[in-house]
Design a protein around this motif. Structure first.
Motif, short mmCIF file in Angstrom:
data_model
loop_
_atom_site.label_atom_id
_atom_site.label_comp_id
_atom_site.label_asym_id
_atom_site.label_seq_id
_atom_site.Cartn_x
_atom_site.Cartn_y
_atom_site.Cartn_z
N SER A 86 0.80 -1.22 0.00
CA SER A 86 0.00 0.00 0.00
C SER A 86 0.84 1.27 0.00
CB SER A 86 -0.93 0.01 1.21
OG SER A 86 -0.19 -0.07 2.41
N LYS A 87 2.14 1.13 0.26
CA LYS A 87 3.04 2.28 0.24
C LYS A 87 3.88 2.32 -1.03
CE LYS A 87 3.33 2.35 5.30
NZ LYS A 87 4.24 2.25 6.48
N SER A 88 3.44 1.57 -2.04
CA SER A 88 4.11 1.51 -3.36
C SER A 88 5.51 0.93 -3.28
CB SER A 88 4.15 2.91 -4.00
OG SER A 88 2.84 3.38 -4.25
N LYS A 89 5.75 0.11 -2.27
CA LYS A 89 7.02 -0.60 -2.16
C LYS A 89 6.86 -1.99 -2.76
CE LYS A 89 10.27 -2.57 1.20
NZ LYS A 89 11.49 -2.17 0.50
N ASP A 90 7.78 -2.40 -3.62
CA ASP A 90 7.74 -3.73 -4.21
C ASP A 90 8.41 -4.73 -3.29
OD1 ASP A 90 6.37 -2.94 -6.46
OD2 ASP A 90 8.17 -2.52 -7.61
N ARG A 91 7.64 -5.62 -2.71
CA ARG A 91 8.17 -6.65 -1.81
C ARG A 91 8.62 -7.85 -2.64
NH1 ARG A 91 6.79 -5.51 3.62
NH2 ARG A 91 5.95 -3.38 3.64
N LYS A 92 9.79 -8.36 -2.36
CA LYS A 92 10.36 -9.48 -3.11
C LYS A 92 10.04 -10.79 -2.41
CE LYS A 92 14.79 -10.96 -5.14
NZ LYS A 92 16.24 -10.62 -5.23
N PHE A 93 9.46 -11.73 -3.16
CA PHE A 93 9.12 -13.06 -2.64
C PHE A 93 9.91 -14.11 -3.43
CE2 PHE A 93 5.73 -10.57 -1.01
CZ PHE A 93 5.12 -11.27 0.03
N LEU A 94 10.74 -14.88 -2.75
CA LEU A 94 11.58 -15.90 -3.37
C LEU A 94 10.82 -17.22 -3.50
CD1 LEU A 94 14.84 -15.24 -1.32
CD2 LEU A 94 14.19 -14.21 -3.50
N THR A 95 11.02 -17.91 -4.63
CA THR A 95 10.41 -19.24 -4.78
C THR A 95 11.03 -20.21 -3.79
OG1 THR A 95 11.99 -19.78 -6.52
CG2 THR A 95 9.86 -18.94 -7.21
N HIS A 120 5.21 -21.86 -4.65
CA HIS A 120 5.24 -21.26 -3.32
C HIS A 120 6.37 -20.25 -3.21
CE1 HIS A 120 2.59 -24.28 -1.03
NE2 HIS A 120 2.48 -24.57 -2.32
N HIS A 121 6.11 -19.16 -2.50
CA HIS A 121 7.09 -18.10 -2.30
C HIS A 121 7.09 -17.64 -0.84
CE1 HIS A 121 5.53 -17.86 -6.42
NE2 HIS A 121 6.70 -17.39 -6.80
N LYS A 122 8.25 -17.20 -0.39
CA LYS A 122 8.38 -16.58 0.94
C LYS A 122 9.05 -15.24 0.78
CE LYS A 122 10.03 -17.31 5.65
NZ LYS A 122 10.75 -18.23 6.59
N ALA A 136 3.30 -16.16 -0.40
CA ALA A 136 2.47 -15.98 -1.59
C ALA A 136 2.55 -17.25 -2.43
CB ALA A 136 2.94 -14.77 -2.41
N ILE A 137 1.43 -17.64 -3.02
CA ILE A 137 1.38 -18.83 -3.86
C ILE A 137 0.77 -18.45 -5.20
CG2 ILE A 137 0.48 -21.18 -4.15
CD1 ILE A 137 0.39 -21.42 -1.12
N VAL A 138 1.48 -18.77 -6.27
CA VAL A 138 1.02 -18.50 -7.63
C VAL A 138 0.59 -19.82 -8.27
CG1 VAL A 138 1.69 -17.68 -9.92
CG2 VAL A 138 2.51 -16.48 -7.87
N SER A 139 -0.63 -19.88 -8.75
CA SER A 139 -1.16 -21.12 -9.35
C SER A 139 -1.23 -21.02 -10.86
CB SER A 139 -2.56 -21.42 -8.80
OG SER A 139 -2.51 -21.88 -7.47
N VAL A 140 -0.87 -22.12 -11.51
CA VAL A 140 -1.01 -22.27 -12.96
C VAL A 140 -1.93 -23.46 -13.18
CG1 VAL A 140 0.16 -22.72 -15.15
CG2 VAL A 140 1.31 -21.37 -13.36
N MET A 141 -3.04 -23.21 -13.86
CA MET A 141 -4.00 -24.27 -14.14
C MET A 141 -3.59 -24.99 -15.42
SD MET A 141 -6.03 -23.63 -11.58
CE MET A 141 -7.75 -24.09 -11.72
#
Length: 268
Positions: A86-95, A120-122, A136-141
Motif C-alpha cells: 500500500s506504500k508503493s514498495k515492491d516486496r520481493k518473494f523468493l520461490t 510457493h514463495h516466501k 504468496a502462492i502462484v497457481s497455474v491451471m
C-alpha cells in the motif's frame, strides 16, 4: 536432508482420502481458507496498485523431485516475484517449492481443471516487515493439449513412487518461464495454505490462462495419485473447495507505462 524431510512430512496423520474435509484445527475453523471457486463475474473492480511481477528463470539450487506420499513437489530457487504494498514498495518473494495437484484445487466457474501447479514463495528476509504477509502462492491451471516442455524438463515420465525421490541431471533447465506467462491476467484473493495446518494470510494468485500438458504427461501423475479412470476419479491429491465467506476476489488488468507492460490488481 531430503529423506529426513520426507519422513517428517509423512509422519503427519493426514491425507487426501476425503479431500481434506476431515482435517481439524484451522483447516476446519478458518474463515480465509484455500482453494476457492473463482467466478469472474463476481470479482471486484480493477485498480492500479498492488501489482505482481514475475521474475522466474532456469537457474535452480535443487533438481530433486520428491513424492512425500501425499503430493509431488520440487524444492529450489526458480526466481522470484514482487508484490507492491500500500506504500508503493515492491516486496520481493523468493520461490521455495513447486507443488503439483491432480485434479486442480481451484475451480473456474464451478469446474476444476485436470491439474494445478502451485509455486510457493516466501518474502525475502531483507524486505520483511511485520505489516505485510510472508507467503504468496502462484497457481497455474493445466489442461490437456500439446506436450509441455516444462514437464519434460522435470522428467515426468520417471516420477518417484510414494516416499521416494529422483534427482534430475545436473544440466536440467527447470525454467518456470516455459509454462508461466508473465503478462497473463490473473485472479487474487487472501487465502491460506491448502494443507494442514492451513495457516492463513497467504497471498493467492491464480493465472487465468490454462497451460497445456499432454494426456500422457497427466497420466504419469494419475498413475500415482488417482484410482479411477480419469483425472477426476477419486480424491487425488487436492483439497475440497472452501467457503469464500466475506472475502473479495480481484481480477487483474494489463497497463502499459512508457512501453513497459505491467499487470495490476486492486487489493482494497
Amino acid at each position: 536432508m531430503i529423506l529426513f524431510l520426507i519422513s517428517l512430512l509423512t509422519a503427519h496423520a493426514w491425507d487426501y482420502s476425503q479431500n481434506g474435509t476431515n482435517w481439524g484445527g484451522k483447516c476446519a475453523d478458518g474463515l480465509s481458507q484455500s482453494p476457492i471457486n473463482i467466478k469472474k463475474s463476481n470479482t471486484k473492480s480493477l485498480g492500479d496498485s498492488f501489482t505482481m511481477q514475475v521474475y522466474y528463470y532456469g537457474k535452480t539450487a535443487s533438481r530433486t523431485v520428491v513424492n512425500n506420499g501425499k503430493y509431488m513437489f520440487i524444492e529450489g530457487d526458480f526466481g522470484y516475484i514482487t508484490i507492491r504494498d500500500s506504500k508503493s514498495k515492491d516486496r520481493k518473494f523468493l520461490t521455495t517449492r513447486i507443488v503439483f495437484h491432480i485434479p486442480s484445487e481451484h475451480y473456474f466457474e464451478d469446474y476444476p481443471t485436470h491439474m494445478e501447479m502451485q509455486i510457493h514463495h516466501k518474502v525475502d528476509d531483507s524486505d520483511y516487515t511485520f505489516d505485510f504477509p510472508s507467503y504468496a502462492i502462484v497457481s497455474v491451471m493445466l489442461r490437456p493439449g500439446d506436450e509441455s516442455y516444462f514437464f519434460t524438463s522435470i522428467n515426468v515420465a520417471n516420477l518417484p513412487p510414494a516416499n521416494n525421490q529422483t534427482v534430475l541431471p545436473g544440466n536440467s533447465n527447470v525454467n518456470l518461464l516455459s509454462i508461466v506467462s508473465p503478462d497473463d491476467y490473473y485472479f487474487f484473493y487472501n487465502g491460506s495454505f491448502s494443507e494442514p495446518e492451513c495457516d492463513e494470510n497467504v497471498l493467492r494468485y491464480v493465472f487465468e490462462t490454462e497451460q497445456w500438458i499432454s494426456f500422457n504427461q497427466i497420466n504419469y501423475f494419475k498413475a500415482l495419485f488417482i484410482t479411477g479412470s480419469d483425472a477426476f476419479s477419486g480424491p487425488g491429491d487436492s483439497r475440497a473447495i472452501q467457503l469464500l465467506n466475506s472475502r473479495d476476489v480481484y481480477y487483474s488488468f494489463a497497463i502499459t507505462i512508457g512501453g513497459l507492460h505491467l499487470i495490476a490488481i486492486s487489493l482494497f
